[in-house]
Design a protein around this motif. Structure first.
Motif: not given
Length: 190
Positions: A113-138
């Motif tokens: 449970g804790l591993g999946a929760l941490a993974w999900t939380a960090l994944a949301l940040g990773h998804i943001y940086i890799g799409t909208l947060g870095t121009e041209g990445a998406l």
């Protein structure tokens, strides 16, 4: 809101789907580690990337990076370690009839449970940086390639290796691109 019977049906379906998808997830995780571990070995350049906070922030200078930058490597190793813990604990929970003690099952439940929760939380940040947060990445992910300028700005050491040896045009972050309109395969796909 949906009633006990509908929720019970949904919960049963969700649990069975989760338990059946887990082994496929485990194979995907193993393949990811096998395919990308070599490109994610930490190097001295990664310390400089972290020191410069990835080049983010007002007035921040370019952060040097190879095929994978320091942040991508940290994300990879988090997935490789937490992912293995989530998979291993999930397998313990999937097969309760293998004579595990109650304490083992309780710890596995907590780790899962804790591993999946941490993974999900960090994944949301990773998804943001890799799409909208870095121009041209998406665009790079959708197209399957990036411009030479983008590669030079975000993965300068990888770019230099792609276009040739140091000293030729387009091989340092402050040089002009090798050729107008040149496109390169993005770091995650080459």
């Amino acid at each position: 809101m949906v009633g006990h019977a509908a929720f019970s049906t949904y919960a049963e379906l969700a649990m069975r789907t989760h338990n059946l998808a887990g082994p496929a997830f485990a194979f995907g995780l193993a393949a990811m580690i096998a395919l990308w571990a070599r490109d994610n070995i930490p190097r001295a350049i990664d310390l400089e990337w972290f020191r410069r906070a990835g080049g983010m922030g007002k007035g921040a200078r370019h952060a040097p990076a190879g095929r994978m930058n320091g942040g991508e490597k940290a994300w990879f190793w988090f997935i490789a370690t937490a992912g293995v813990a989530v998979v291993a604990s999930g397998l313990v929970l999937d097969f309760p009839n293998l004579q595990q003690r109650r304490e083992v099952m309780a710890v596995a439940n907590l780790v899962h449970g804790l591993g999946a929760l941490a993974w999900t939380a960090l994944a949301l940040g990773h998804i943001y940086i890799g799409t909208l947060g870095t121009e041209g990445a998406l665009e790079g992910m959708l197209r399957g390639d990036v411009s030479a300028t983008w590669a030079r700005q975000h993965h300068d050491h990888w770019y230099a290796g792609k276009v040739g040896t140091a000293g030729r045009a387009g091989t340092r972050p402050d040089d002009p691109p090798a050729a107008s309109g040149t496109r390169l395969t993005p770091p995650g796909d080459a």
